[in-house]
Design a protein around this motif. Structure first.
Motif, PDB file in Angstrom:
ATOM      1  N   HIS A   1       0.833  -1.398  -0.018  1.00  0.00           N
ATOM      2  CA  HIS A   1      -0.091  -0.094  -0.009  1.00  0.00           C
ATOM      3  C   HIS A   1       0.900   1.318   0.133  1.00  0.00           C
ATOM      4  CE1 HIS A   1      -3.020   2.875   1.384  1.00  0.00           C
ATOM      5  NE2 HIS A   1      -3.827   1.979   0.881  1.00  0.00           N
ATOM      6  N   PRO A   2       0.583   2.447  -0.794  1.00  0.00           N
ATOM      7  CA  PRO A   2       1.401   3.571  -0.736  1.00  0.00           C
ATOM      8  C   PRO A   2       1.489   4.132   0.491  1.00  0.00           C
ATOM      9  CG  PRO A   2      -0.354   3.575  -2.579  1.00  0.00           C
ATOM     10  CD  PRO A   2      -0.586   2.369  -1.845  1.00  0.00           C
TER      11      PRO A   2
ATOM     12  N   CYS B   1     -11.022   6.440  -1.654  1.00  0.00           N
ATOM     13  CA  CYS B   1     -10.037   6.235  -0.941  1.00  0.00           C
ATOM     14  C   CYS B   1      -9.582   7.340   0.201  1.00  0.00           C
ATOM     15  CB  CYS B   1      -8.739   5.971  -1.715  1.00  0.00           C
ATOM     16  SG  CYS B   1      -7.147   5.416  -0.649  1.00  0.00           S
TER      17      CYS B   1
ATOM     18  N   PHE C   1      -6.736   7.947   1.779  1.00  0.00           N
ATOM     19  CA  PHE C   1      -5.475   8.133   1.694  1.00  0.00           C
ATOM     20  C   PHE C   1      -5.130   8.968   0.430  1.00  0.00           C
ATOM     21  CE2 PHE C   1      -0.659   7.176   1.054  1.00  0.00           C
ATOM     22  CZ  PHE C   1      -0.279   8.067   2.018  1.00  0.00           C
ATOM     23  N   ALA C   2      -6.307   9.056  -0.461  1.00  0.00           N
ATOM     24  CA  ALA C   2      -6.088   9.945  -1.760  1.00  0.00           C
ATOM     25  C   ALA C   2      -5.332  11.227  -1.585  1.00  0.00           C
ATOM     26  CB  ALA C   2      -7.292   9.874  -2.486  1.00  0.00           C
TER      27      ALA C   2
ATOM     28  N   CYS D   1      -1.591  10.624  -1.392  1.00  0.00           N
ATOM     29  CA  CYS D   1      -1.162   9.526  -2.016  1.00  0.00           C
ATOM     30  C   CYS D   1      -0.582   9.990  -3.121  1.00  0.00           C
ATOM     31  CB  CYS D   1      -2.216   8.604  -2.468  1.00  0.00           C
ATOM     32  SG  CYS D   1      -1.461   7.170  -3.582  1.00  0.00           S
TER      33      CYS D   1
ATOM     34  N   HIS E   1       0.399   8.333  -5.825  1.00  0.00           N
ATOM     35  CA  HIS E   1      -0.113   7.626  -6.886  1.00  0.00           C
ATOM     36  C   HIS E   1      -1.722   7.701  -7.190  1.00  0.00           C
ATOM     37  CE1 HIS E   1       3.573   5.570  -6.629  1.00  0.00           C
ATOM     38  NE2 HIS E   1       3.320   5.256  -5.563  1.00  0.00           N
ATOM     39  N   ALA E   2      -2.301   8.897  -6.530  1.00  0.00           N
ATOM     40  CA  ALA E   2      -3.762   9.004  -6.709  1.00  0.00           C
ATOM     41  C   ALA E   2      -4.182   9.131  -8.072  1.00  0.00           C
ATOM     42  CB  ALA E   2      -4.276  10.107  -5.556  1.00  0.00           C
TER      43      ALA E   2
ATOM     44  N   CYS F   1      -9.446   6.695  -8.032  1.00  0.00           N
ATOM     45  CA  CYS F   1      -9.347   6.399  -6.539  1.00  0.00           C
ATOM     46  C   CYS F   1     -10.505   7.026  -5.657  1.00  0.00           C
ATOM     47  CB  CYS F   1      -8.024   6.879  -6.002  1.00  0.00           C
ATOM     48  SG  CYS F   1      -6.619   6.117  -6.875  1.00  0.00           S
TER      49      CYS F   1
ATOM     50  N   CYS G   1      -6.185  -1.003  -2.207  1.00  0.00           N
ATOM     51  CA  CYS G   1      -5.653   0.053  -2.750  1.00  0.00           C
ATOM     52  C   CYS G   1      -5.971  -0.610  -4.060  1.00  0.00           C
ATOM     53  CB  CYS G   1      -4.160   0.221  -2.777  1.00  0.00           C
ATOM     54  SG  CYS G   1      -3.540   1.474  -3.962  1.00  0.00           S
ATOM     55  N   ILE G   2      -6.717   0.360  -5.112  1.00  0.00           N
ATOM     56  CA  ILE G   2      -7.297   0.008  -6.317  1.00  0.00           C
ATOM     57  C   ILE G   2      -5.785  -0.323  -7.287  1.00  0.00           C
ATOM     58  CG2 ILE G   2      -9.703   0.549  -6.216  1.00  0.00           C
ATOM     59  CD1 ILE G   2      -8.437   2.963  -8.006  1.00  0.00           C
ATOM     60  N   ARG G   3      -4.763   0.239  -6.739  1.00  0.00           N
ATOM     61  CA  ARG G   3      -3.694   0.108  -7.841  1.00  0.00           C
ATOM     62  C   ARG G   3      -2.488  -0.450  -7.437  1.00  0.00           C
ATOM     63  NH1 ARG G   3      -1.571   5.579  -9.728  1.00  0.00           N
ATOM     64  NH2 ARG G   3      -0.846   4.372 -11.295  1.00  0.00           N
TER      65      ARG G   3
ATOM     66  N   ILE H   1       1.206  -0.509  -9.099  1.00  0.00           N
ATOM     67  CA  ILE H   1       2.300   0.348  -8.564  1.00  0.00           C
ATOM     68  C   ILE H   1       3.642  -0.722  -8.402  1.00  0.00           C
ATOM     69  CG2 ILE H   1       2.860   1.657  -6.541  1.00  0.00           C
ATOM     70  CD1 ILE H   1       0.054   2.648  -6.190  1.00  0.00           C
TER      71      ILE H   1
END
Ligand code: SF4
Lengths: 316, 623
Positions: B543-544, B577, B579-580, B583, B585-586, B590, B608-610, B614
């Motif tokens: 997770h990021p 999300c 954390f967006a 994040c 990587h958002a 997200c 996390c969808i990515r 990642i």
């Protein structure tokens, strides 16, 4: 032990200061104190009487000598004699002090027996009907002056309902039951303000204790609610309640003067008021000194109980 | 309108009304309050005298209003004099310290040696009764209150930067005191003033009642009550009116004092939610069945959601949290403050604050769902099968009981028939077990006589007293010195190894996690964002947020990067999300919908969808 000794030393010091102030009071008044005591309604007193009073009170001696003889008198328990009837002040005090003490004890007992449980319950049920009603009653009790409560109690219980005598005193040994009935109303009147104070403080400090971490720990240990309440909430909450109780001792002692007057209770206040009216200075000094010393003593007792309850104090 | 405002204005209005009546008494066209008319003695209400006549045939209403005038005149005069001199003494004492301080402040203690009524009586004996004597005595009595308030305020003002600054600019003492200190003292002095006035009304009426205050025939409430006592049987109303007037006035003044004090002290003025502290009932939602795949778990939490009722509506500081911990295993729950990790632990223990309650999910311990267990049964488990060690050992131990007693208490709460003496000797053994030297003597000590590390050892001894299956330690080392921290960690690890209990370790420190834990649950904004074994999560975070946390740890060669931004507040959790906002990587996707917790290999989950994307990119970058 050192702490206790120090605390007792401070109390003795306070009594000494009180005695000195009482002694000085008569000299701080502008003008001739003897003349002042004898004057009434702007009429100049008889010079012969003034000279005699100056002599009686020893006002002709140098101040330092007066002070020393006054203090040594206090230490020996010689408080002089009444200007009115030559009766020794100490004898009068010794006769009446126990009755005043009984009244105070009864009032404080009522305050503690009612105030602490009610305050605890109100805190546990914060915002409930009980809490709101009890808090309202406490506010009202604080607002009614003690002599108003006394007078109204007489009006209701003695005049209208005729349940109890309006006042008076019978020694315990003579008729215990009647003694207690006569004690009930004045004790209620004395206790009324203190009940409110104890209630408020208990409520606040129980609320505070409930939110403490150690109460969470007690619950985490799996203790029963009653044990958590008694050992960890109420036990800790009592400490601030005691401080407040000590702070209100002065009001309590002042209240006895009014209550004894209202209910004809023959404690210290009867001779005190009579003496104030007759400007009987030695008697007033003796009684004020006694009650103030009592005040200091009660505070000392409170402090000692406080230390017994809170181990952190003893090491401070 | 703030709730406190009403509390201030109602009594203030009442007091203003009474003061106004007293001020306007001569203009109200009332009958002469001292004119006697023996023919109308004790007469009932009549034209011109709505409340009737008193024992000398004087008009009662007029005497009531004029009585207010004399009471208030005495009260305000004495409070003002005390206020003026007390403030000056306090200012001087606080500013000049030394001898001035001693004279101004300590001398006040002398006044406090006397019960107030007694001091008044002493002075009355010397000077004779009368309003002048009263004012003098009362002002002396209230002097200490003003001195103390001002003195304390000056002392604290002296240490303020702005006062230091003007002082450095060479302003004179007098100028500083009047310009910068006085305005600050105004609030507390106002409170003190209202207290003095209220109290003076009480004392004045009391002394007048005794016949030693205001001199007859001048009207005064105390005197009226004194007079009416004699005719109580014939005319009880005569007694009631002044009693009522006096009580109402004092009540209004007291309420005004309370409200003023609250207004000056914002801590007590906050709106208080109406809550019952003890009898809180848990809602009966249908619990999900325990997970059959991992039967040996000591504690299994599934879908835990906690809701707190706040004035702004319910918030969910913990949402859909699941994890399991097995015998002999250490599970770390890690996250920044506000991530919901402590709320998770306290709801498992059933120690949530009254405003909070679990609304969904289950927590299974020994086949029972802790979230739905009745309080008496839960109590048997708390301190028994499950125990907890808290963050701050000083506040978590009761200061007024010996530590040995506090441990013995935990033992006796769970074992019937154990005597106090047996429990005490077991407590001593436990203290020895947690590494406290001279346990016999230490058991008799009070918490304040111990060091922080020793206190935490006591807490641990208390927690393991009944050989729990599960021990939850909530940041047990945060409040301790660094050197002591390691010792406590070692002790916990050792106890776990020996007893085979499951340990849940809540912390914000990844260093601690690496040292003590087998598996780790990473929480962010009330949710689990990643879960797995410590080597895997530390070796390859998915997770990021976990990556950012690990990057923020100072481990020798990389400087702590820190994570920009803060954890969102529970009432402002985003839809997507959480954390967006922080994040790197958002993507718009997200923020569109809440990401689900996905499985990511053996015993690992991530929210996390990515994460896969990642992870692949990182792998590329390294290659
Ligand atoms: S879902 Fe999107 S915003 Fe949230 S952690 Fe993953 S990449 Fe970042």
């Amino acid at each position: 032990m050192g702490w206790v000794a120090r605390r007792i030393g401070v109390s003795l010091l306070l009594v000494w200061i009180v005695a000195s102030i009482v002694f000085l009071a008569i000299h701080l008044v502008p003008g001739d104190p003897a003349e002042l005591l004898l004057s009434s309604g702007g009429v100049a007193p008889d010079p012969g009487a003034v000279a005699e009073l100056r002599d009686r009170l020893g006002l002709n001696l140098p101040l330092a000598q007066q002070y020393v003889s006054f203090l040594s008198g206090v230490v020996r328990g010689d408080l002089g004699t009444s200007l009115v009837d030559e009766y020794p002040v100490l004898d009068e005090i010794l006769l009446r002090l126990p009755r005043t003490l009984e009244l105070i004890a009864a009032g404080a007992l009522i305050a503690v027996l009612v105030g602490i449980p009610a305050g605890t319950l109100a805190a546990l049920r914060r915002g409930s009907a009980f809490d709101r009603i009890a808090s309202g009653v406490a506010a009202l009790l604080l607002a009614v002056p003690v002599f108003v409560v006394g007078t109204l109690l007489v009006l209701v219980f003695a005049q209208i309902l005729r349940w109890m005598p309006a006042g008076g005193y019978v020694p315990l040994a003579e008729d215990p039951w009647r003694h207690l009935t006569l004690l009930a109303l004045p004790a209620l009147a004395i206790g009324k303000g203190l009940v409110a104070v104890v209630f408020r403080m208990t409520r606040a400090s129980v609320l505070d204790a409930l939110s403490r971490d150690f109460v969470r720990t007690a619950r985490a240990k799996g203790l029963s609610p009653s044990r958590v309440l008694m050992r960890h909430v109420v036990r800790n909450a009592l400490i601030p309640v005691l401080t407040v109780l000590a702070l209100h001792m002065g009001t309590l002692l002042g209240g006895t003067v009014l209550v004894e007057y209202v209910f004809n209770w023959p404690g210290l206040s009867t001779p005190l008021l009579r003496a104030v009216e007759a400007r009987d200075y030695p008697m007033v000094v003796g009684i004020v000194l006694t009650i103030s010393a009592l005040f200091v003593l009660l505070n000392l007792v409170m402090d000692l109980v406080y230390a017994a309850l809170d181990p952190r104090i003893r090491h401070a | 309108m703030r709730p406190g405002t009403k509390r201030l204005w109602v009594p203030a209005g009442l007091v203003a009304l009474i003061v106004l009546l007293a001020l306007l008494a001569p203009l109200l066209g009332l009958p002469d309050p001292v004119r006697q008319d023996v023919a109308q003695r004790l007469a009932g209400p009549m034209p011109g005298s709505p409340l009737g006549r008193d024992e000398f045939g004087r008009d009662v209403l007029s005497r009531l209003i004029w009585g207010a005038r004399s009471s208030l005149a005495v009260a305000f005069a004495s409070a003002s004099i005390a206020c003026l001199f007390g403030t000056i003494l306090g200012l001087l004492g606080g500013w000049f310290r030394g001898l001035g301080e001693f004279l101004a402040v300590r001398s006040m203690d002398i006044v406090l040696c006397f019960p107030p009524v007694l001091l008044a009586l002493l002075v009355v004996t010397l000077l004779g009764p009368g309003a002048g004597t009263l004012i003098m005595v009362l002002s002396v009595l209230y002097l200490p209150g003003f001195v103390r308030v001002t003195y304390a305020e000056v002392l604290s003002a002296r240490s303020h930067d702005y006062v230091e600054a003007v002082r450095a600019l060479g302003a004179s003492a007098g100028r500083i005191l009047t310009r910068t200190v006085l305005p600050n003292v105004a609030g507390p002095i106002l409170v003190q003033f209202s207290l003095a006035v209220a109290s003076a009304v009480v004392l004045e009426s009391g002394l007048s009642f005794l016949g030693l205050g205001v001199v007859p025939p001048a009207p005064s409430w105390g005197l009226m009550i004194r007079g009416a006592r004699a005719t109580m049987a014939q005319a009880p109303l005569l007694l009631l009116w002044p009693c009522l007037a006096l009580t109402l006035t004092i009540l209004a003044m007291n309420l005004l004092c309370d409200a003023l004090r609250d207004a000056m002290d914002p801590r007590t003025a906050t709106a208080r939610p109406r809550l019952r502290l003890l009898d809180r009932v848990l809602p009966g939602l249908v619990p999900p069945a325990p997970n059959a795949e991992a039967p040996e778990a000591v504690l299994e939490v599934g879908g835990l959601t906690v809701e707190i009722a706040t004035p702004r509506g319910p918030i969910r500081p913990v949402e859909d949290v699941s994890f399991a911990v097995h015998a002999g295993e250490t599970l770390a729950i890690v996250g920044e403050s506000g991530s919901g990790k402590s709320v998770t632990a306290t709801s498992v223990m059933g120690l949530l604050p009254p405003a909070a309650r679990p609304v969904a999910g289950a927590a299974w311990l020994e086949g029972r769902d802790l979230l739905r267990l009745p309080e008496p049964e839960l109590r048997r488990l708390r301190g028994g099968a499950m125990a907890m060690v808290f963050q701050d050992p000083m506040s978590s131990l009761n200061p007024v009981h010996r530590v040995g007693d506090q441990i013995a208490e935990a033992i006796r709460a769970h074992r019937r028939g154990v005597t106090q003496a047996q429990a005490w000797s077991r407590a001593v053994d436990l203290l020895r077990r947690v590494g406290i030297a001279d346990p016999e003597r230490r058991a008799r000590a009070y918490p304040h006589e111990m060091s922080g590390g020793m206190r935490q050892r006591v807490m641990i001894a208390m927690a393991v007293a009944n050989e729990p299956k599960l021990l939850i330690a909530d940041e047990p080392t945060t409040a301790l010195d660094v050197t002591v921290q390691a010792q406590i960690l070692d002790l916990l690890a050792e106890l776990r190894r020996e007893t085979g209990m499951a340990l849940i370790f809540i912390t914000h420190s990844l260093g601690v996690v690496a040292e003590i834990a087998d598996r780790v649950v990473v929480m962010y904004a009330g949710q689990v964002v990643e879960q797995g074994s410590v080597p895997e999560v530390f070796g390859a975070p998915l997770h990021p947020y976990t990556r950012a946390l690990l990057a923020a740890v100072p481990d020798g060669d990389t400087a702590p990067a820190g994570i920009p931004g803060v954890v969102p507040q529970p009432h402002a959790f985003p839809v997507g999300c959480r954390f967006a906002a922080r994040c790197p990587h958002a993507k718009p996707a997200c923020e569109a919908a809440p990401p689900a917790l996905e499985g990511a290999g053996e015993g690992r989950t991530v929210r996390c969808i990515r994460w896969a994307e990642i992870g692949a990119k990182k792998a590329e970058a390294v290659a």
